[in-house]
Motif scaffolding. Structure first.
Motif, short mmCIF file in Angstrom:
data_model
loop_
_atom_site.label_atom_id
_atom_site.label_comp_id
_atom_site.label_asym_id
_atom_site.label_seq_id
_atom_site.Cartn_x
_atom_site.Cartn_y
_atom_site.Cartn_z
N SER A 89 6.86 -3.64 7.60
CA SER A 89 6.81 -3.47 9.07
C SER A 89 5.38 -3.67 9.58
O SER A 89 4.42 -3.59 8.81
CB SER A 89 7.30 -2.07 9.45
OG SER A 89 6.35 -1.10 9.02
N ASP A 124 8.39 -7.72 2.26
CA ASP A 124 8.48 -7.75 3.72
C ASP A 124 8.21 -6.34 4.22
O ASP A 124 8.89 -5.40 3.82
CB ASP A 124 9.87 -8.22 4.15
CG ASP A 124 9.96 -8.44 5.65
OD1 ASP A 124 8.93 -8.77 6.26
OD2 ASP A 124 11.06 -8.29 6.20
N SER A 129 6.45 -11.69 7.51
CA SER A 129 6.47 -10.78 8.64
C SER A 129 5.07 -10.56 9.21
O SER A 129 4.06 -10.83 8.56
CB SER A 129 7.04 -9.43 8.20
OG SER A 129 6.14 -8.79 7.31
#
Length: 156
Positions: A84, A82, A2
């Motif tokens: 944000s 993962d 990400s």
């Protein structure tokens, strides 16, 4: 991978790179001064070596924050976390105190170490009083603590 993860990894890398660059510069400058002293008075080797090594701690601090960050992201495990973009930016920001203060403080600690090596060259008995570079270390330690506290406080 990400975007948040990549940003967090960049923060860890920058912590090591900038603090390491400052340490390399500081240790290098102090080493130049130390070499001159040792050429004239080899018995002062240990004293000037100690002063030369002081700016090297910031690189260690940057590396420590990087390891803490990578461990938090589970890079050493089987599954990469993962996260944000917002979390990645927060981790990146948490790595910046030691990156920036490590760079600047190692640079100035190196300059202070050069001056202290000059003191030892002229008056070896004043070695303890020449430990002025240790005062610069205080700010690197503050930055290390803030980076560790911030990185560890971020929930994934």
């Amino acid at each position: 991978m990400s975007t948040g993860f990549a940003i967090a990894i960049a923060g860890a890398a920058i912590a090591t790179i900038l603090a390491g660059m400052g340490s390399a510069w500081g240790v290098g400058k102090a080493g130049q001064a130390a070499a001159g002293v040792i050429a004239e008075e080899p018995s002062l080797f240990i004293k000037v070596l100690i002063l030369q090594l002081l700016p090297g701690t910031q690189g260690i601090y940057g590396l420590l924050v990087s390891f803490i960050t990578l461990n938090k992201l589970q890079v050493f495990g089987s599954a990469i976390t993962d996260i944000s973009t917002q979390t990645g930016l927060a981790i990146f920001a948490g790595c910046m105190p030691i990156a920036i203060v490590g760079l600047v403080s190692a640079f100035h600690q190196g300059k202070t170490a050069v001056a202290s090596i000059g003191v030892v060259a002229k008056k070896p008995e004043q070695f303890v009083k020449s430990m002025l570079p240790a005062m610069v270390e205080t700010y690197a330690i503050f930055a290390l603590l803030i980076s560790i506290l911030v990185v560890n406080s971020i929930s994934l």
